[in-house]
Every structure is written in C-alpha cells, then in structure tokens.
Scaffold this motif. Structure first.
Motif, PDB file in Angstrom:
ATOM      1  N   THR A 229       0.852  -1.187   0.000  1.00  0.00           N
ATOM      2  CA  THR A 229       0.000   0.000   0.000  1.00  0.00           C
ATOM      3  C   THR A 229       0.888   1.236   0.000  1.00  0.00           C
ATOM      4  O   THR A 229       1.759   1.386   0.863  1.00  0.00           O
ATOM      5  CB  THR A 229      -0.919   0.019   1.232  1.00  0.00           C
ATOM      6  N   VAL A 230       0.669   2.116  -0.987  1.00  0.00           N
ATOM      7  CA  VAL A 230       1.433   3.351  -1.129  1.00  0.00           C
ATOM      8  C   VAL A 230       0.533   4.513  -0.714  1.00  0.00           C
ATOM      9  O   VAL A 230      -0.593   4.663  -1.225  1.00  0.00           O
ATOM     10  CB  VAL A 230       1.924   3.538  -2.570  1.00  0.00           C
ATOM     11  N   THR A 231       1.000   5.320   0.216  1.00  0.00           N
ATOM     12  CA  THR A 231       0.237   6.473   0.691  1.00  0.00           C
ATOM     13  C   THR A 231       1.082   7.733   0.613  1.00  0.00           C
ATOM     14  O   THR A 231       2.319   7.671   0.619  1.00  0.00           O
ATOM     15  CB  THR A 231      -0.234   6.262   2.146  1.00  0.00           C
ATOM     16  N   CYS A 232       0.398   8.864   0.540  1.00  0.00           N
ATOM     17  CA  CYS A 232       1.059  10.178   0.559  1.00  0.00           C
ATOM     18  C   CYS A 232       0.005  11.214   0.942  1.00  0.00           C
ATOM     19  O   CYS A 232      -1.181  10.899   1.127  1.00  0.00           O
ATOM     20  CB  CYS A 232       1.698  10.508  -0.791  1.00  0.00           C
ATOM     21  N   SER A 233       0.405  12.453   1.032  1.00  0.00           N
ATOM     22  CA  SER A 233      -0.526  13.530   1.394  1.00  0.00           C
ATOM     23  C   SER A 233      -1.361  13.920   0.181  1.00  0.00           C
ATOM     24  O   SER A 233      -0.826  14.122  -0.926  1.00  0.00           O
ATOM     25  CB  SER A 233       0.246  14.744   1.906  1.00  0.00           C
ATOM     26  N   ASP A 234      -2.681  14.016   0.375  1.00  0.00           N
ATOM     27  CA  ASP A 234      -3.574  14.428  -0.714  1.00  0.00           C
ATOM     28  C   ASP A 234      -3.438  15.927  -0.973  1.00  0.00           C
ATOM     29  O   ASP A 234      -3.165  16.722  -0.055  1.00  0.00           O
ATOM     30  CB  ASP A 234      -5.031  14.102  -0.376  1.00  0.00           C
ATOM     31  N   LEU A 235      -3.646  16.307  -2.226  1.00  0.00           N
ATOM     32  CA  LEU A 235      -3.646  17.722  -2.576  1.00  0.00           C
ATOM     33  C   LEU A 235      -4.944  18.374  -2.088  1.00  0.00           C
ATOM     34  O   LEU A 235      -5.959  17.704  -1.884  1.00  0.00           O
ATOM     35  CB  LEU A 235      -3.493  17.873  -4.089  1.00  0.00           C
ATOM     36  N   PRO A 236      -4.953  19.715  -1.894  1.00  0.00           N
ATOM     37  CA  PRO A 236      -6.125  20.384  -1.291  1.00  0.00           C
ATOM     38  C   PRO A 236      -7.346  20.466  -2.194  1.00  0.00           C
ATOM     39  O   PRO A 236      -8.411  20.909  -1.734  1.00  0.00           O
ATOM     40  CB  PRO A 236      -5.596  21.782  -0.949  1.00  0.00           C
ATOM     41  N   TYR A 237      -7.271  20.066  -3.436  1.00  0.00           N
ATOM     42  CA  TYR A 237      -8.434  20.117  -4.317  1.00  0.00           C
ATOM     43  C   TYR A 237      -8.792  18.702  -4.770  1.00  0.00           C
ATOM     44  O   TYR A 237      -7.980  17.788  -4.708  1.00  0.00           O
ATOM     45  CB  TYR A 237      -8.189  21.041  -5.522  1.00  0.00           C
ATOM     46  N   LYS A 238     -10.042  18.540  -5.209  1.00  0.00           N
ATOM     47  CA  LYS A 238     -10.608  17.226  -5.469  1.00  0.00           C
ATOM     48  C   LYS A 238     -10.605  16.923  -6.973  1.00  0.00           C
ATOM     49  O   LYS A 238     -10.054  17.671  -7.768  1.00  0.00           O
ATOM     50  CB  LYS A 238     -12.035  17.146  -4.913  1.00  0.00           C
ATOM     51  N   ARG A 239     -11.257  15.794  -7.248  1.00  0.00           N
ATOM     52  CA  ARG A 239     -11.414  15.304  -8.615  1.00  0.00           C
ATOM     53  C   ARG A 239     -10.061  15.052  -9.274  1.00  0.00           C
ATOM     54  O   ARG A 239      -9.785  15.472 -10.396  1.00  0.00           O
ATOM     55  CB  ARG A 239     -12.237  16.274  -9.460  1.00  0.00           C
ATOM     56  N   LEU A 240      -9.200  14.339  -8.530  1.00  0.00           N
ATOM     57  CA  LEU A 240      -7.867  13.989  -9.021  1.00  0.00           C
ATOM     58  C   LEU A 240      -7.698  12.481  -9.024  1.00  0.00           C
ATOM     59  O   LEU A 240      -8.406  11.748  -8.322  1.00  0.00           O
ATOM     60  CB  LEU A 240      -6.774  14.631  -8.149  1.00  0.00           C
ATOM     61  N   LEU A 241      -6.744  12.005  -9.781  1.00  0.00           N
ATOM     62  CA  LEU A 241      -6.371  10.590  -9.828  1.00  0.00           C
ATOM     63  C   LEU A 241      -4.899  10.461  -9.456  1.00  0.00           C
ATOM     64  O   LEU A 241      -4.042  11.130 -10.055  1.00  0.00           O
ATOM     65  CB  LEU A 241      -6.610  10.006 -11.234  1.00  0.00           C
TER      66      LEU A 241
END
Length: 370
Positions: A135-147
């Motif tokens: 499982t690879v995790t990181c910090s999400d960007l502040p805006y949505k609708r991304l892949l």
C-alpha cells in the motif's frame, strides 16, 4: 415599447460571433499560445510569434478578483525578446488577457485557469507491505477530482505497471517480496471535471523497495556472483554430459562394430613379401620351420671333439725323482738337500701322464677321452 428581432439581424449577429472566434483561433495559431496553471500557485502564459519574431510583445491581463487590467511585471525572455509572462494565482478564477504588438492587438482571451491545471508531484511516499501486496500512501492535494497513479516494476520487467486511485492510498497486489521493485507516483486530473487541456504532474522520485525495506538501488551485488556460479555449473554439467555421451557412443560402437585385428602384425611377411597370398605365405613358413628343425638336429648330432691323450713311455727305467701334486716337496727339504730324505717315488703300475697340473698313472691299454 416592444423590441422585435428581424431574421436578418439575428443572422448577422451569429456571423459576427463566428468571425470573432475565427480571428481568435487564427491569432492563437499564429502565436502558438500555451497556458499552464502550476498547482493554482503560478500561471505561465507563453507564446511563439512566428510573424512577429524579433519584436517585444506586450501582455495585459485581468483576473476576476482584480478591478483593472495590468501589464505583466514578470516577462519570460527568449533571445532578449518577450516570449511569455508569469502570473501569481491563489485560487481558481477567470483569467482575461490580451497580447499587443505596440498598438496592434494580436490576441485576446478569457478562460478559467483550472482548465490548464498541472498538479504538483506527490511527496513523501510511504510503503506498507502485506505479504504479497503493498500500500502506497502520501498527502492528498487540497483540491478534489484527481487521480493518483502509482507505477511499479521489478528488475525483470521491461514496462511499468500502473494502479490508480482517487486518493493517495493505493494498494497493489500480486507482488513478490523477495524481488526488488521500482516505485513512482504522479497526479492527474479527471477530464470530466477539468477538461482535456490539463497536464499530469511530474513523476516523483523513483523509490526502491525489497522485503519491506527501502533500498538505494535494485542492483544487488549478490545477483552477479550467483549468476556466474549458476552459469559455471551449467557449463561444467554440459561438458560432463558431452564427454559421457562420447564415451557411451564409443562403447556402443565397439559392441555393434567390434574391432577386427590387423593380420599384418599377426602374420609377419604376409603382406610385405606375399601381398596377402596366405597359401604362399604358409608354404614359405612351413619350409622355414623345417629348415630350422634340420639345422637344430645337425647341431645336436655333431660329436664333440675328444681330447686324446697319448701315452709316452719313460726313456729310462730308472726311478725318477719328480715333484708333482701327488708327491709334494716342502721348501725346507729343497733347501737342506739332505740325501737321507727319501725321494718321492713314482707311482707304480704304468706310465705317468701329466695333464693340467695333474699326474695320472695308466697302463698300456688305457685310453682317455675328455
């Protein structure tokens, strides 16, 4: 008062709009315009004026949050001439701008800056192994609708394999923990929300993982000696099997086609003197054997030379003093010369014969053969 739109007026209105759009498209083609929104932080507008090369163009812009238009304060220069402008952005808003060549308008346009979004690259990737999955995790960007796209490959793969998720929490199955893998990630926008003119982010730095541990590289030192050892063992086994097969072939050949002895060595003279004619050779061999036998018989029948000893009578009948092995005389007797000593008398009964230092007495009828 009621306004009436005549059909010809409506047609003229559509014609003017179509001409305006065509002019804008033609101007964009002539300028080769490019707009990139870097993570809603900076907007870069660049152009390549083929017709107006060698001249400094002026860029005027206005964001929806601004009250008035402003001239670009941060130009991008190329060969000492303006080739673009960098603008600061804080959120998604409408950008209206125009490009001028002195007093001649070249282009004007208004567009949401999100239509040219390029997200920032994922940072600080974390990896969690679960047997044959990671499982690879990181910090999400502040805006949505991304892949969020995770790509991986092992040392034995030629192409990257991808796995996507709407959040930066992507699990990949079917991995071998004993292998060393390359991992990288990037962010893309959904076309349904942002349109077709967006850009994917740059790839993150490649990370190497094996057995749940972070590695500097997948070029393991153990692989090369192991490969050499296996190659050497295969080569030795191949040589051994080749020699064994040759030995087996020779044994089978001897069983199927036994070696015939060469008669040249068993029958001397058969080919040298008789050119392989066995009958002549056997006749000659029999003659030679008979001749050898006869010579041997003759040698056996040859009488030995007899040693004949002739008897010689003494010239005088007087007794003779002799010194012989049968009558030895000591040195003291010879030195004293005493006549009282009896001389050594000859043996009686016949003549004396001396032979090889020995004295024999023989009668008249004696005959000696040695």
């Amino acid at each position: 008062m009621r306004t009436v739109f005549l059909p010809w007026a409506l047609a003229a209105l559509f014609l003017l709009a179509d001409v305006a759009v065509s002019e804008v498209s033609a101007l964009e083609g002539a300028l080769q315009l490019q707009i990139i929104n870097f993570n809603f932080e900076t907007v870069q507008v660049t152009w390549n004026a083929s017709k107006d090369s060698g001249t400094n163009l002026t860029f005027l812009y206005k964001l929806s949050s601004d009250e008035t238009s402003s001239q670009c304060s941060n130009y991008i220069l190329q060969q000492s001439h303006t080739a673009g402008c960098l603008l600061e952005a804080k959120k998604d808003e409408i950008l209206c701008f125009s490009i001028w060549n002195a007093t001649h308008l070249l282009l004007t346009k208004c567009q949401w800056i999100s239509a040219y979004l390029k997200p920032s690259s994922p940072k600080e990737l974390n990896f969690q192994w679960h047997q044959e999955a990671i499982t690879v995790t990181c910090s999400d960007l502040p805006y949505k609708r991304l892949l969020y796209e995770i790509q991986y490959k092992s040392m034995f793969d030629t192409e990257w394999q991808s796995k996507e998720g709407e959040t930066c929490n992507v699990t990949t199955d079917g991995l071998d923990a004993e292998k060393c893998y390359f991992f990288r990630a990037r962010v893309k926008t959904m076309e349904s929300s942002y349109g077709p003119d967006t850009y994917p982010s740059d790839w993150s730095e490649v990370t190497h993982q094996q057995r749940g541990e972070l590695r500097d590289s997948c070029q393991e030192k153990k692989l090369f000696p192991k490969f050499v050892l296996i190659s050497g063992m295969v080569a030795l086994l191949t040589v051994f099997l080749l020699l064994l097969s040759l030995w087996k072939v020779r044994r089978v050949q001897k069983l199927l086609m036994p070696m015939v002895p060469d008669p040249k060595f068993s029958f001397p003279g058969l080919f040298e003197s008789h050119q392989g004619n066995f009958q002549e050779w056997i006749k000659d061999t029999q003659n030679m054997a008979h001749l050898s036998k006869m010579e041997g018989a003759e040698q056996e029948c040859v009488p030995e030379e007899a040693l004949v000893v002739h008897v010689v009578k003494n010239e005088a009948e007087m007794p003779i003093m002799t010194t012989s092995p049968l009558c030895p005389q000591t040195e003291e007797e010879e030195a004293s010369g005493d006549p009282s000593q009896l001389p050594c008398q000859p043996l009686q009964g016949g003549e004396e014969i001396s032979l090889g230092g020995f004295t024999f007495v023989m009668s008249d009828n004696s005959y000696v053969m040695l």
